[in-house]
Design a protein around this motif. Sequence first.
Motif, PDB file in Angstrom:
ATOM      1  N   GLU A  74      53.200  26.005  38.325  1.00 47.72           N
ATOM      2  CA  GLU A  74      54.066  24.898  37.933  1.00 47.72           C
ATOM      3  C   GLU A  74      54.499  25.108  36.483  1.00 47.72           C
ATOM      4  O   GLU A  74      53.695  25.487  35.647  1.00 47.72           O
ATOM      5  N   ILE A  75      55.796  24.857  36.200  1.00 46.22           N
ATOM      6  CA  ILE A  75      56.353  25.086  34.866  1.00 46.22           C
ATOM      7  C   ILE A  75      56.889  23.766  34.323  1.00 46.22           C
ATOM      8  O   ILE A  75      57.557  23.018  35.040  1.00 46.22           O
ATOM      9  N   ALA A  76      56.576  23.470  33.045  1.00 44.48           N
ATOM     10  CA  ALA A  76      57.138  22.318  32.340  1.00 44.48           C
ATOM     11  C   ALA A  76      57.725  22.813  31.029  1.00 44.48           C
ATOM     12  O   ALA A  76      57.078  23.560  30.297  1.00 44.48           O
ATOM     13  N   VAL A  77      58.980  22.415  30.733  1.00 42.56           N
ATOM     14  CA  VAL A  77      59.677  22.839  29.517  1.00 42.56           C
ATOM     15  C   VAL A  77      59.866  21.617  28.632  1.00 42.56           C
ATOM     16  O   VAL A  77      60.521  20.649  29.018  1.00 42.56           O
ATOM     17  N   ASN A  78      59.264  21.662  27.430  1.00 39.29           N
ATOM     18  CA  ASN A  78      59.306  20.536  26.482  1.00 39.29           C
ATOM     19  C   ASN A  78      58.865  19.233  27.156  1.00 39.29           C
ATOM     20  O   ASN A  78      59.442  18.173  26.946  1.00 39.29           O
ATOM     21  N   GLY A  79      57.870  19.331  28.012  1.00 40.70           N
ATOM     22  CA  GLY A  79      57.299  18.171  28.681  1.00 40.70           C
ATOM     23  C   GLY A  79      57.985  17.776  29.969  1.00 40.70           C
ATOM     24  O   GLY A  79      57.516  16.864  30.655  1.00 40.70           O
ATOM     25  N   ASN A  80      59.129  18.433  30.324  1.00 36.58           N
ATOM     26  CA  ASN A  80      59.859  18.091  31.544  1.00 36.58           C
ATOM     27  C   ASN A  80      59.594  19.139  32.625  1.00 36.58           C
ATOM     28  O   ASN A  80      59.713  20.344  32.367  1.00 36.58           O
ATOM     29  N   PRO A  81      59.252  18.715  33.856  1.00 33.24           N
ATOM     30  CA  PRO A  81      58.974  19.684  34.929  1.00 33.24           C
ATOM     31  C   PRO A  81      60.224  20.504  35.268  1.00 33.24           C
ATOM     32  O   PRO A  81      61.340  19.988  35.269  1.00 33.24           O
ATOM     33  N   LEU A  82      60.022  21.802  35.528  1.00 31.91           N
ATOM     34  CA  LEU A  82      61.107  22.686  35.948  1.00 31.91           C
ATOM     35  C   LEU A  82      61.099  22.781  37.466  1.00 31.91           C
ATOM     36  O   LEU A  82      60.062  23.043  38.079  1.00 31.91           O
ATOM     37  N   THR A  83      62.276  22.547  38.075  1.00 31.29           N
ATOM     38  CA  THR A  83      62.417  22.643  39.527  1.00 31.29           C
ATOM     39  C   THR A  83      62.975  24.017  39.878  1.00 31.29           C
ATOM     40  O   THR A  83      64.015  24.434  39.345  1.00 31.29           O
ATOM     41  N   TYR A  84      62.280  24.746  40.742  1.00 33.71           N
ATOM     42  CA  TYR A  84      62.755  26.058  41.146  1.00 33.71           C
ATOM     43  C   TYR A  84      64.051  25.917  41.947  1.00 33.71           C
ATOM     44  O   TYR A  84      64.103  25.189  42.961  1.00 33.71           O
ATOM     45  N   ALA A  85      65.093  26.615  41.505  1.00 40.06           N
ATOM     46  CA  ALA A  85      66.351  26.592  42.239  1.00 40.06           C
ATOM     47  C   ALA A  85      66.204  27.307  43.585  1.00 40.06           C
ATOM     48  O   ALA A  85      66.826  26.936  44.574  1.00 40.06           O
ATOM     49  N   ILE A  86      65.366  28.351  43.596  1.00 37.28           N
ATOM     50  CA  ILE A  86      65.078  29.069  44.836  1.00 37.28           C
ATOM     51  C   ILE A  86      63.672  28.672  45.271  1.00 37.28           C
ATOM     52  O   ILE A  86      62.708  28.930  44.556  1.00 37.28           O
ATOM     53  N   PRO A  87      63.501  28.009  46.406  1.00 34.00           N
ATOM     54  CA  PRO A  87      62.158  27.588  46.829  1.00 34.00           C
ATOM     55  C   PRO A  87      61.225  28.784  46.963  1.00 34.00           C
ATOM     56  O   PRO A  87      61.640  29.898  47.318  1.00 34.00           O
TER      57      PRO A  87
END
Length: 303
Positions: free
Chosen positions: A273-286
């Motif tokens: 799981e990735i969070a950038v500056n506290g916001n979760p990153l949603t994978y564009a490609i599942p």
Amino acid sequence: MSELGARLKQARLEKGYSLEDLQEITKIQKRYLAAIEEGKFGIMPGTFYVRAFIKQYAEAVGLDADEMLAMYKAEAPEPPLTSEASGMTAPAMRRTSMRRAGKTAEAMPKVILALFIVVAIGIVWFLKANQASNTEPAEEIAETESTVQVQQVGPEENGEGAPTEDGEADKEEPAEKEAEKETEKAEQPEEPEAPKATLAVDRSEGENTFYNLAGTDKATVTLTGKGRSWITVTDNTGKQYFSKSLETGQTETIEAQGVQWLRFRIGYVPGVEIAVNGNPLTYAIPGAERVTQNIIIQIGSVQ
């Protein structure tokens, strides 16, 4: 080789384990495992460790640990205490007690003399303290009476406004000052709010997905393991932040400023799981469609 060692070695070979494999499983050094098989218990750190190592060895190769410990006890019984050692204990203790009693008797006069001196010093100190307490209060009272002075404070020294012709203080000045402060606050321009950083998908090309991080030149990226996955992190300058396996529950944080982009090579996308500056990153490609992906975060990009 003892019967215990032969049983353990045979079970190990039936499992297809080498001593190196067993060392990795049990975390016991290979030389201790070999010593157990050969019956050389003398090189062990102690009896406790011998029993613990035999128990771990037996469980690792599928044997009954209690049975193996019983075989060890039968092959290497603990030596009993000798009567010679127990017989010498009582006389030695008696001699030690007699020497201590003699030393105590010799030191007793010195202790009594020291106590007498301490008591005498305490009595002298007590008498002097009482004498000083009887004389000091009178001196303090005399000094206080000679130094205390009374001053009358006038209206000007007390900080109050001078009386007007009607006998009232000027009460209009504080109200005027408050009005001036309110006017100054209203005239001061409000500082514009700093733009908020935003993260959005730019495009996807094969296993590469590009994201734009706008409104800031600093990125704080947090990686949280949800399953084992190999991750390598680099930036446009060629700097490598780390390249390692991220385990379940493990967290790594990357902080970068003044770079154009960060590239995350992820071996198993569903496990990270990735969070950038506290916001979760949603994978564009599942992750179900493409397990291995490259995530490129372009820092300071204008959308």
